[in-house]
Each structure stands twice: as C-alpha cells, then as structure tokens.
Design a protein around this motif. Structure first.
Motif, PDB file in Angstrom:
ATOM      1  N   ASP A 191      24.738  83.117  -7.928  1.00 13.54           N
ATOM      2  CA  ASP A 191      23.372  83.530  -8.141  1.00 13.54           C
ATOM      3  C   ASP A 191      23.112  84.381  -9.459  1.00 13.54           C
ATOM      4  O   ASP A 191      23.469  85.535  -9.486  1.00 13.54           O
ATOM      5  CB  ASP A 191      23.304  84.571  -7.117  1.00 13.54           C
ATOM      6  N   GLU A 193      20.683  85.484 -10.775  1.00 12.91           N
ATOM      7  CA  GLU A 193      19.713  86.556 -10.724  1.00 12.91           C
ATOM      8  C   GLU A 193      20.412  87.973 -10.125  1.00 12.91           C
ATOM      9  O   GLU A 193      20.217  89.086 -10.667  1.00 12.91           O
ATOM     10  CB  GLU A 193      18.495  86.424  -9.909  1.00 12.91           C
ATOM     11  N   ASN A 196      22.827  89.313 -12.879  1.00 10.66           N
ATOM     12  CA  ASN A 196      22.097  89.962 -13.789  1.00 10.66           C
ATOM     13  C   ASN A 196      22.844  90.503 -15.058  1.00 10.66           C
ATOM     14  O   ASN A 196      22.850  91.685 -15.260  1.00 10.66           O
ATOM     15  CB  ASN A 196      21.453  90.963 -12.969  1.00 10.66           C
TER      16      ASN A 196
END
Length: 416
Positions: A191, A193, A196
């Motif tokens: 993931d 996102e 980050n």
C-alpha cells in the motif's frame, strides 16, 4: 559530526529470526504464499512495539509497516528501509540451527550435521577477507536465511539505536518488511499510500560496502505447445509430440552464449527454467534478462526465431509465445534522484567503508518499488552463498550495515 557508539543487538536478533521457517512457495496461489512467513512478521511487530514504535502492525497480506517518528524540526524527506522475511524455495529453511564460528582463522569450515558440506575459502573467496571475523552458518542440512534475515535484523538494530538515543536527530523513517520476495511477488500488495515515503533503500545486498543502483530488466516467456497425439502403436507419420517439440526448442538455444552459465557483468541471457506436459500439450517457461530494455526485446525476438525454426518440422502443431513483464532496471528511476545513491555512499564512508557501486544480476523488491514511485537502491547486508546449505554471514559485516543505515538517516537530517 557526533561520534556514535552502537550497542549492537543485530546478532541476537539474527540468530532468533533464522530459526523461524519462512520459506515461500512459488506453486501457491495465496498471498503470502505460505502462512508461516507471518510467524516472523508477528514477532517483528511485537519487538517494534516493545521499542516504542506505536504504529507497527501486520496487515492482511503479510506486510509489516512501522514508523520511527521524526525528532527534528527540519523538513526531512521520509526514508523507507525494506527487507524481506521469506527464504528461498531452493533449499530447506525448516529447523535451521545457526552456528557462530568465532574469530575465523581462514580455514575450511565443516558443518556438523552434514560433514560433506564445507565452506572452503577457495570456493568462497570472500571468506579470505574475513579472518578474525565471527562467521555465522547453518549446520549443514538447511540454508541459513541470511538472505534476507540479515537485512531484517540490521534494520531492527538501527531502529533500536534511534529509540535508545533520542539525542540523535532524524526525520521520519518508515520500515517495510515484505513476504514472497524470493518468488517475485514481494511488492504485489504494498500500500504505497500507507507507506507514504519519498524514497527507500532495500537492505538485501551481499559484499561489504556494496551499493547497487541497477538491476536486470526482466521478462518471463511461456511457450505453450499443442502437438498431435495418437496411440504410439499407430503413430507413424501422424504423431507430433509436444514434449519433443519443447525439447527441440531447448536444444536449439546457443551453447556458447546467451545463457546464465556463459554470461557475466552486463551480459543478458535466455534461461529455460521448466518443461512440463506430454505428447498432446507441453509448456516451456523461460526467464529473459538484460540491463537494457532494447536488448531484452532482442533476446525475446531471437528466442521466437528458434521457436519458428523448430515449428517448421511440425506442420500440424501449434505454439503460443506469451511474454509477461516482470520488472525493469531500477536505474531508470533512481538516476532522476542521484543524491539518494550519493548519500548512501557517503554514509558508508562515515561507517569506515569504501563504497563499491555494483549492478545486480537479478532483481530486488526495490526494482519494482522504484517504478511504483519509491526510488530504492540496494545496500549490502553481508549475506553470502545464499539459497544454499553453504550460506553464511559475518557478524562484523552485519554491524557495518547497521552503522550504514544509521548514517544514511543522519545524513538526510543534516542536509535538509
């Protein structure tokens, strides 16, 4: 520049981690491919939380995410350090018994559970540079798991250092531990996102001081053959065995070039990895590798040419040539941010090492992460002879990797 003293925990962690079987399985259709990989991942989450890393967690896909929060007022890019928990399907990882050979004297290391397995410096030239080191091996019946549990232990030790030394300033550091890297699926469900991060470093290299910003570009080719099957007692002039067509294709490959056993450096190859099937249908699986995408395409065209030549002898049979992209040379993305590699080299010099820029004749999780928006070179972990019963690591090399990680983090804070 502040002088650092690191009270290392890397060896203790490494010896614990390698005893947990985390072998991945290329035949599995689940993700991760084996549930047992999560056994180590759960332990890592527990240890991170015990260090005060509050957001450490294991997700449903078997990834460990965690954050070392920034302790500086500067705006510092967020760095990710990544290693994989799984070990290779090529050699058993069950019941690993790690052994520490202290103060190595330069001789042959005979492993006790199978005395036929020996680490001879003539076969392992890097051992010649490790006299006086503490060498870690398995006992002779399994791989060790240094690939990549050395990297996992090094990242964990670096995080431990920062949590124990809050006066050392740093930006936010993300930790990512992945499953299934050894079977090419390591970042399938990352993931981005949630991660980050601005860029990353995989800690999955071999030789002390190695810094790798380039990998193969890689494709897989499946040749699906449909032959003409008939009872062998009545086959004259009619039978066209798909299995024999597959064998002819493999036999048509060059003997003196374009294979793993005849190439080195920046040379690519075409490598048949499996044949399956019978008279009616068969499949040959290939991996194609080169550092340049154009040469990769040329290798595939050459392989297709051999197939076309073979098929001329089997007029009633058919063959399907299917190319699947696997990963691309991460240098294409990393070269856009040269400071990522430059800082890693400077960090190694701060750690007392001479960086050795290298190209990987293979791939890492960083290959695909780089194209997913996270430029991600690879730094050494001190893992040698991986995927075999002769796998070994140096404690001193692992400690040097920890120092390098710490210095990378410090450098980015200082230069921001």
């Amino acid at each position: 520049m502040m002088s650092l003293t690191i009270n290392h925990t890397v060896l203790d962690r490494f010896l614990r981690y390698v005893q947990i079987d985390t072998q991945s399985d290329p035949a599995s259709t689940t993700f991760p491919s084996t549930e047992k990989q999560k056994n180590l991942s759960r332990l890592l989450v527990e240890e991170l939380k015990a260090m005060g890393i509050a957001d450490a967690h294991l997700d449903e896909h078997g990834y460990v995410y965690a954050t070392l929060p920034a302790n500086t007022d500067k705006q510092v890019p967020t760095i990710c350090f990544c290693s994989h928990v799984d070990t290779s399907p090529d050699c058993s990882g069950e019941g690993v018994k790690p052994l520490v050979h202290k103060d190595y004297d330069g001789g042959i290391l005979t492993l006790p559970d199978d005395p036929a397995v020996q680490l001879n410096p003539e076969d392992h030239p890097e051992l010649k540079h490790k006299i006086g080191h503490d060498i870690v091996t398995a006992s002779g019946t399994t791989l060790l798991g240094a690939d990549n549990k050395a990297g996992v232990a090094e990242i964990m030790d670096a995080v431990h250092f920062f949590t124990q030394n809050p006066e050392v300033k740093h930006g936010a550091v993300r930790i990512l531990f992945t499953p299934d890297e050894e079977i090419g699926r390591g970042v399938d469900h990352v993931d981005m996102e949630k991660l980050n991060a601005d860029f990353g470093y995989t800690v999955d290299g071999e030789r002390l001081g190695s810094l790798e910003d380039e990998t193969f570009s890689a494709d897989a080719v499946a040749v699906n053959i449909t032959g003409v099957s008939i009872h062998p007692g009545f086959a004259k002039g009619k039978l066209e065995s798909a299995l024999k067509i597959a064998a002819d294709l493999v036999a048509a490959l060059p003997k003196d070039r374009l294979s793993p056993e005849t190439t080195e450096g920046k040379e690519g190859f075409v490598h048949p990895v499996s044949i399956s099937g019978g008279a009616e249908s068969a499949q040959v699986q290939f991996i194609i590798r080169d550092f340049e995408d154009e040469k990769l395409a040329a290798h595939e065209a050459e392989l297709k040419g051999y197939l076309d030549q073979v098929m001329q002898h089997y007029p009633h049979s058919k063959a399907e040539f299917v190319v699947k992209e696997q990963y691309r040379n991460m240098k294409q993305m990393i070269q856009k941010r040269p400071e990522i590699v430059d800082y890693a080299g400077e960090a190694m010099r701060r750690a007392g090492l001479e960086p050795q820029k290298r190209s990987i004749r293979g791939g890492t999780d960083g290959s695909r992460l780089s194209f997913m928006g996270l430029p991600c070179p690879n730094i050494f972990a001190g893992e040698y002879a991986f995927h075999s019963k002769e796998e070994w690591s140096s404690v001193q090399d692992m400690e040097a990797a920890v120092r390098t990680i710490v210095e990378i983090v410090r450098l980015w804070e200082e230069r921001s």
